[in-house]
Design a protein around this motif. Structure first.
Motif, short mmCIF file in Angstrom:
data_model
loop_
_atom_site.label_atom_id
_atom_site.label_comp_id
_atom_site.label_asym_id
_atom_site.label_seq_id
_atom_site.Cartn_x
_atom_site.Cartn_y
_atom_site.Cartn_z
N LYS A 6 0.85 -1.18 0.12
CA LYS A 6 -0.07 -0.03 -0.11
C LYS A 6 0.93 1.17 -0.02
CE LYS A 6 -3.92 2.07 2.37
NZ LYS A 6 -4.83 2.34 3.49
N ARG A 7 0.70 2.05 -1.14
CA ARG A 7 1.43 3.22 -1.09
C ARG A 7 0.77 4.34 -1.39
NH1 ARG A 7 5.74 1.29 -5.93
NH2 ARG A 7 6.86 -0.52 -4.75
N ASP A 8 0.57 5.24 -0.24
CA ASP A 8 -0.61 6.17 0.16
C ASP A 8 -2.06 5.47 -0.21
OD1 ASP A 8 1.48 8.31 0.17
OD2 ASP A 8 1.60 8.37 -2.01
N ASP A 9 -2.81 5.99 -1.03
CA ASP A 9 -3.96 5.35 -1.28
C ASP A 9 -4.05 4.38 -2.25
OD1 ASP A 9 -4.99 6.69 0.95
OD2 ASP A 9 -5.54 8.42 -0.35
N GLU A 10 -2.73 3.86 -2.93
CA GLU A 10 -2.69 2.91 -3.94
C GLU A 10 -2.23 1.52 -3.34
OE1 GLU A 10 -2.45 4.88 -8.25
OE2 GLU A 10 -0.42 5.40 -7.09
N PHE A 11 -2.63 0.41 -4.22
CA PHE A 11 -1.94 -0.78 -3.83
C PHE A 11 -1.25 -1.31 -5.10
CE2 PHE A 11 -5.76 -0.53 -1.09
CZ PHE A 11 -5.11 -1.11 0.11
N VAL A 12 -0.05 -1.61 -5.02
CA VAL A 12 1.07 -2.02 -6.10
C VAL A 12 1.34 -3.27 -5.60
CG1 VAL A 12 1.27 0.57 -6.71
CG2 VAL A 12 2.81 -0.67 -5.14
N SER A 13 1.63 -4.20 -6.78
CA SER A 13 2.14 -5.56 -6.54
C SER A 13 3.33 -5.85 -7.46
CB SER A 13 0.93 -6.49 -7.02
OG SER A 13 0.64 -6.36 -8.26
#
Length: 327
Positions: free
Chosen positions: A8-15
């Protein structure tokens, strides 16, 4: 070790695929598994986009299914070198999952792989196969035999649905498959469906409290209006199992199927059900319920291909099962 990690980066989810620390046993009654295969499920896809109903703890490794070899153990039940699997419980939710080269789990979550099955075969089944087997088992335990009448399977091209169709046909049932994918009618017939109904032809808008009796049983994988309409068509003393919500988590129905026809609606949970029940289901899947259509419903992928596969799952463009080769 390598793992598929969601952050979770700020309000985003990255994979992405990352190098992370290999787990070790730190407490009693733990097992570290060297992963051979995992699989992909709808719940995994939801976890990858940060669905709070699945995963609240990040960074996180997805994967609610895993099969492999015991690499380390502080359990007096499992020894190094044994072939084992884990499905459900908290693995892949808020406990790191099976999309990694190694995974650590509590020993009470671990089951043995039946001798007749390979790690790939059991992960091709995975949670979907276990759920399908539990559903079929409820039909049979409640008196719905192959001679009782026709069985409807909804969401039939999905993981649970496609395996349920195959098991039922293996057991001699007459199977009707319901799908939203017109182009997959031939596929469904190849894996065991006697008849295929396209969702557009299924009267989900009806306001009638009951419809003509048609099905002795239903294995529903989608919920919502499709489940509601299915209930209205079940014969007297019929059984409906419910295990999914890809259509909707809501169920707007009435009591008439239950009080006029004695229909039974049974919920299926493969996550927290007792390990003995899971092990018994795996043994059936390895023997009298063993299906020969797995190659027709399976796509093998690598860790690097998980992200694009999740996109297909979330958009509803998946047929059958994804099995992830890791070890």
């Amino acid at each position: 070790m390598q793992a598929f990690v969601v952050e979770k980066r700020d309000d985003e989810f990255v994979s992405s695929i990352q190098e992370v620390k290999k787990p070790i046993c730190e407490n009693e009654n733990e097992v570290v598994i060297k992963v051979s295969y995992s699989s992909l499920n709808y719940k995994d896809a939801l976890s990858s986009i940060g669905n709070p109903g699945v995963t609240k703890t990040f960074p996180h490794i997805t994967g609610i299914d895993v099969a492999g070899i015991v690499a380390e153990s502080t359990s007096n039940i499992f020894k190094v070198g044994e072939r084992v699997l884990v499905t459900g419980y908290d693995m892949g939710m808020n406990t790191h999952g099976g999309h990694a080269e190694y995974v650590k789990v509590p020993a009470p979550w671990v089951a043995r792989i039946p001798d007749a099955m390979s790690e790939k075969e059991i992960m091709t089944l995975g949670t979907a196969g276990l759920t399908a087997a539990l559903s079929v088992n409820e039909l049979r335990q409640n008196g719905i035999k192959s001679e009782t009448g026709e069985i409807l399977v909804t969401g039939a091209t999905g993981g649970v649905g496609s395996i349920a169709v195959s098991i039922l046909r293996k057991m001699g049932y007459t199977v009707t498959a319901l799908t939203g994918k017109k182009e997959k009618i031939d596929f469904l017939k190849r894996i065991g469906a006697n008849e295929v109904i396209v969702r557009d032809e299924f009267d989900i808008e009806t306001n009638r409290p009951l419809m003509s009796e048609k099905y002795a049983g239903v294995i529903d994988t989608v919920g919502g209006s499709i489940l509601a309409t299915s209930l209205k068509q079940v014969k007297y003393d019929g059984v409906v199992t419910c295990c999914g919500l890809t259509s909707s988590h809501e169920l707007n129905t009435n009591v008439f199927p239950f009080i006029l026809r004695g229909v039974r609606l049974i919920g299926i949970d493969s996550v927290e059900c007792k390990l003995e029940k899971k092990q018994a289901a795996w043994e059936k899947l390895a023997s009298k319920w063993r299906i020969d259509t797995l190659k027709n419903i399976t796509t093998e992928i690598s860790l690097e291909e998980i992200k694009s596969a999740y996109e297909k799952i979330l958009s509803g463009n998946v047929v059958g099962r994804y099995v992830v080769k890791i070890g």
